[in-house]
Design an enzyme around this catalytic site. Structure first.
Site, PDB file in Angstrom:
ATOM      1  N   LEU A 125      -9.001  28.733  16.220  1.00 54.29           N
ATOM      2  CA  LEU A 125      -8.760  27.223  16.443  1.00 54.29           C
ATOM      3  C   LEU A 125      -7.316  27.321  16.650  1.00 54.29           C
ATOM      4  CD1 LEU A 125      -9.755  24.293  16.365  1.00 54.29           C
ATOM      5  CD2 LEU A 125      -9.251  24.363  14.001  1.00 54.29           C
ATOM      6  N   GLN A 337       4.090  35.562 -15.378  1.00 53.24           N
ATOM      7  CA  GLN A 337       5.086  34.940 -16.344  1.00 53.24           C
ATOM      8  C   GLN A 337       4.788  35.842 -17.793  1.00 53.24           C
ATOM      9  OE1 GLN A 337       7.901  33.814 -15.513  1.00 53.24           O
ATOM     10  NE2 GLN A 337       8.737  33.388 -17.704  1.00 53.24           N
ATOM     11  N   GLU A 364      -7.401  27.400   6.544  1.00 53.59           N
ATOM     12  CA  GLU A 364      -8.548  26.367   6.705  1.00 53.59           C
ATOM     13  C   GLU A 364      -8.113  24.865   6.252  1.00 53.59           C
ATOM     14  OE1 GLU A 364     -12.677  27.809   6.184  1.00 53.59           O
ATOM     15  OE2 GLU A 364     -11.829  29.888   6.236  1.00 53.59           O
TER      16      GLU A 364
HETATM   17  N1  CAA Z   1     -16.755  16.411  10.760  1.00 51.54           N
HETATM   18  C1  CAA Z   1     -17.236  15.840  11.789  1.00 51.54           C
HETATM   19  N2  CAA Z   1     -16.399  15.260  12.607  1.00 51.54           N
HETATM   20  C2  CAA Z   1     -15.035  14.901  12.099  1.00 51.54           C
HETATM   21  C3  CAA Z   1     -14.598  15.395  10.811  1.00 51.54           C
HETATM   22  C4  CAA Z   1     -15.547  16.241  10.199  1.00 51.54           C
HETATM   23  N3  CAA Z   1     -15.288  16.833   8.829  1.00 51.54           N
HETATM   24  N4  CAA Z   1     -13.384  15.025  10.714  1.00 51.54           N
HETATM   25  C5  CAA Z   1     -13.161  14.330  11.877  1.00 51.54           C
HETATM   26  N5  CAA Z   1     -14.126  14.393  12.691  1.00 51.54           N
HETATM   27  C6  CAA Z   1     -14.227  13.723  13.717  1.00 51.54           C
HETATM   28  C7  CAA Z   1     -13.738  12.146  13.826  1.00 51.54           C
HETATM   29  O1  CAA Z   1     -14.927  11.356  13.319  1.00 51.54           O
HETATM   30  C8  CAA Z   1     -13.425  11.668  15.018  1.00 51.54           C
HETATM   31  O2  CAA Z   1     -14.417  11.445  15.792  1.00 51.54           O
HETATM   32  P1  CAA Z   1     -14.199  10.491  16.993  1.00 51.54           P
HETATM   33  O3  CAA Z   1     -13.656  10.812  18.064  1.00 51.54           O
HETATM   34  O4  CAA Z   1     -15.788  10.193  17.508  1.00 51.54           O
HETATM   35  O5  CAA Z   1     -14.017   9.050  16.387  1.00 51.54           O
HETATM   36  C9  CAA Z   1     -12.716  13.028  15.508  1.00 51.54           C
HETATM   37  O6  CAA Z   1     -13.069  13.987  15.033  1.00 51.54           O
HETATM   38  C10 CAA Z   1     -11.435  13.098  15.336  1.00 51.54           C
HETATM   39  O7  CAA Z   1     -10.838  12.845  14.064  1.00 51.54           O
HETATM   40  P2  CAA Z   1      -9.687  12.460  13.557  1.00 51.54           P
HETATM   41  O8  CAA Z   1      -9.084  11.227  14.325  1.00 51.54           O
HETATM   42  O9  CAA Z   1      -9.770  12.299  12.016  1.00 51.54           O
HETATM   43  O10 CAA Z   1      -8.641  13.777  13.983  1.00 51.54           O
HETATM   44  P3  CAA Z   1      -6.824  13.784  13.695  1.00 51.54           P
HETATM   45  O11 CAA Z   1      -6.392  14.361  14.544  1.00 51.54           O
HETATM   46  O12 CAA Z   1      -6.512  12.858  12.906  1.00 51.54           O
HETATM   47  O13 CAA Z   1      -7.060  15.427  12.510  1.00 51.54           O
HETATM   48  C11 CAA Z   1      -7.342  16.339  10.607  1.00 51.54           C
HETATM   49  C12 CAA Z   1      -7.843  15.241  11.723  1.00 51.54           C
HETATM   50  C13 CAA Z   1      -8.233  16.319   9.178  1.00 51.54           C
HETATM   51  C14 CAA Z   1      -5.983  16.355  10.321  1.00 51.54           C
HETATM   52  C15 CAA Z   1      -7.828  17.835  11.258  1.00 51.54           C
HETATM   53  O14 CAA Z   1      -7.092  17.828  12.431  1.00 51.54           O
HETATM   54  C16 CAA Z   1      -7.654  18.900  10.435  1.00 51.54           C
HETATM   55  O15 CAA Z   1      -8.557  19.207   9.430  1.00 51.54           O
HETATM   56  N6  CAA Z   1      -6.608  19.661  10.784  1.00 51.54           N
HETATM   57  C17 CAA Z   1      -6.302  21.217   9.967  1.00 51.54           C
HETATM   58  C18 CAA Z   1      -6.903  22.240  10.700  1.00 51.54           C
HETATM   59  C19 CAA Z   1      -7.332  23.171  10.157  1.00 51.54           C
HETATM   60  O16 CAA Z   1      -8.054  23.169   8.967  1.00 51.54           O
HETATM   61  N7  CAA Z   1      -7.132  24.469  10.586  1.00 51.54           N
HETATM   62  C20 CAA Z   1      -7.425  25.691   9.880  1.00 51.54           C
HETATM   63  C21 CAA Z   1      -7.531  26.883  11.017  1.00 51.54           C
HETATM   64  S1  CAA Z   1      -8.784  28.040  10.949  1.00 51.54           S
HETATM   65  C22 CAA Z   1      -8.499  29.133   9.633  1.00 51.54           C
HETATM   66  O17 CAA Z   1      -7.348  29.002   8.926  1.00 51.54           O
HETATM   67  C23 CAA Z   1      -9.358  30.191   9.709  1.00 51.54           C
HETATM   68  C24 CAA Z   1      -8.755  31.535   9.079  1.00 51.54           C
HETATM   69  O18 CAA Z   1      -7.978  32.122   9.421  1.00 51.54           O
HETATM   70  C25 CAA Z   1      -9.318  31.875   7.748  1.00 51.54           C
END
Ligand code: CAA
Length: 382
Positions: A125, A337, A364
């Site tokens: 992602l 500590q 995550e």
């Molecule tokens: N489940 C289903 N749908 C969801 C959702 C969820 N939990 N959260 C949001 N959505 C949907 C919303 O309903 C919305 O849908 P519509 O277009 O139909 O309205 C759409 O997704 C967009 O949602 P937002 O407007 O809330 O989106 P945003 O741009 O404001 O972002 C955020 C929300 C929570 C900040 C999100 O971008 C996020 O979680 N960011 C963090 C990303 C992350 O966790 N990255 C980790 C990388 S993977 C990793 O780390 C793996 C590894 O190496 C181990």
């Protein structure tokens, strides 16, 4: 209300504990020092059902519930966090999304290979300029007349990227639609057009391999699209909701290891003629460590229980991850500590727990993102 575990849950906990103690713990220092990927141990975890705990048996998994997953993750993480990182990506980030959104053929092909521990999976992602703001991704997949897609772009911080056979990839298929223009794909890393970039030299979880990956005119066939076109962002968010229960469990495991090492040390280490555990300043730390550890465990089990009941658990998973990761960092800090100079030395494992704990506040979804998810859920405001 029932605070006990059922027979199946206790059985998988026992299996995980045995492998953790016999196979993982003895080589944890070696894997941390060398950064060598623990392929042999990962195969053992897979053979014992721990790479697809919630995967139904017809797809090669153990067919157990989310609480079982939490219990097994804690045992593995307490022995070595890097092993539990690999385990969590296979279980949560890879298998979970395909089980929820994949076709029967996709489940048989991709989930089975990973759940049985024959292959390693990854989840792509993040990009160099898009971490928390996941919709800002630039990796582009362009649809062709025959329904296939041609992918170009880079992904970064890909856990298990250097060794993965299959990857769940998120790419922009319609940039004008923002989050609704992202599609999920299933990638075979043996195929032309896929490449690996630099590996990341990391502070902790050093035996979990992490690298950049690149797509240069990589072709995805129509039957390798996961879910519907444009549904990728929601798939990613749903997968991360479940993944956060795994990271919370990992944090609990690291924290427990740091806590147990501390309890042993305060009984044995003497200063001013008495075990340091008799001093009130040490006792206050021990009490706070224990409260944070148990609170983290209970929040994590609640999120897992809700998931197992088929109920909403997005905010609860965020609460569990936030609390468990910040507690793990704090508990590991106190452990160092209390151990004093010995805590700063690589001769004792608490130094490793301290370094390993930090990642749980970052991947995550950072602690800041968890707070955003929780507050949005509480207020209904965006
Ligand atoms: N489940 C289903 N749908 C969801 C959702 C969820 N939990 N959260 C949001 N959505 C949907 C919303 O309903 C919305 O849908 P519509 O277009 O139909 O309205 C759409 O997704 C967009 O949602 P937002 O407007 O809330 O989106 P945003 O741009 O404001 O972002 C955020 C929300 C929570 C900040 C999100 O971008 C996020 O979680 N960011 C963090 C990303 C992350 O966790 N990255 C980790 C990388 S993977 C990793 O780390 C793996 C590894 O190496 C181990």
């Amino acid at each position: 209300m029932e605070f006990g575990f059922n027979e199946e849950q206790l059985m998988i906990q026992d299996v995980a504990r045995r492998i953790a103690r016999e196979k993982i713990a003895p080589s944890a220092e070696y894997h941390d020092r060398t950064g060598e990927f623990p392929l042999e141990n990962i195969r053992v975890l897979g053979e014992n059902g721990l790479m697809g705990i919630e995967v139904p048996t017809e797809y090669g998994g153990a067919g157990m519930d989310p609480v079982s997953y939490v219990l097994a993750m804690i045992e593995v993480a307490a022995a070595d966090a890097a092993h539990s990182t690999i385990m969590s990506v296979n279980n949560s980030l890879f298998c979970n999304g395909i089980l929820t959104h994949g076709t029967e053929a996709q489940k048989q092909k991709y989930v089975r290979a990973i759940a049985e521990g024959a292959e390693i999976g990854a989840f792509a992602l993040t990009e160099p300029q898009s971490g928390s703001d996941a919709t800002a991704m630039r990796c582009r997949a362009v649809k062709q007349a025959d329904g296939s897609f041609v992918v170009n772009g880079k992904k970064s911080w890909i856990t298990s990227g250097p060794v993965a056979k299959y990857i769940v990839l998120f790419a922009m298929t319609d940039p004008d639609k923002g989050s609704r223009g992202i599609t999920a794909f299933l990638v075979d890393t043996a195929r032309e057009g896929f490449g690996r970039g630099k590996t990341e030299p990391k502070l902790g979880i050093r035996a979990s391999a992490t690298c950049e990956i690149e797509f240069n005119d990589y072709v995805v066939q129509p039957d390798e699209v996961l879910g519907q076109e444009g549904e990728g962002f929601k798939i990613a968010m749903g997968v991360l909701d479940a993944g956060r229960i795994g990271i919370a469990s990992q944090a609990v495991g690291i924290a427990r290891a740091a806590y147990e090492a501390t309890i042993a040390y305060v009984k044995e280490r003497k200063a001013f003629g008495a075990p340091i555990g008799t001093f009130q300043m040490t006792q206050a730390k021990i009490a706070d460590m224990k409260c944070k550890l148990d609170a983290s465990l209970l929040l994590t089990l609640r999120a897992a229980w809700l998931k197992g009941q088929g109920r909403k658990f997005s905010a609860e998973a965020a609460m569990a991850k936030l609390t468990a990761s910040e507690s793990a960092m704090w508990i590991a800090h106190q452990a160092v500590q209390i151990h004093g100079g010995m805590g700063y030395s690589k001769e004792m494992p608490v130094e490793r727990y301290f370094r390993d704990a930090k990642i749980t506040e970052i991947y995550e979804g950072t602690s800041e993102i968890q707070r955003l998810v929780i507050a949005r859920s509480e207020t209904g405001l965006r």
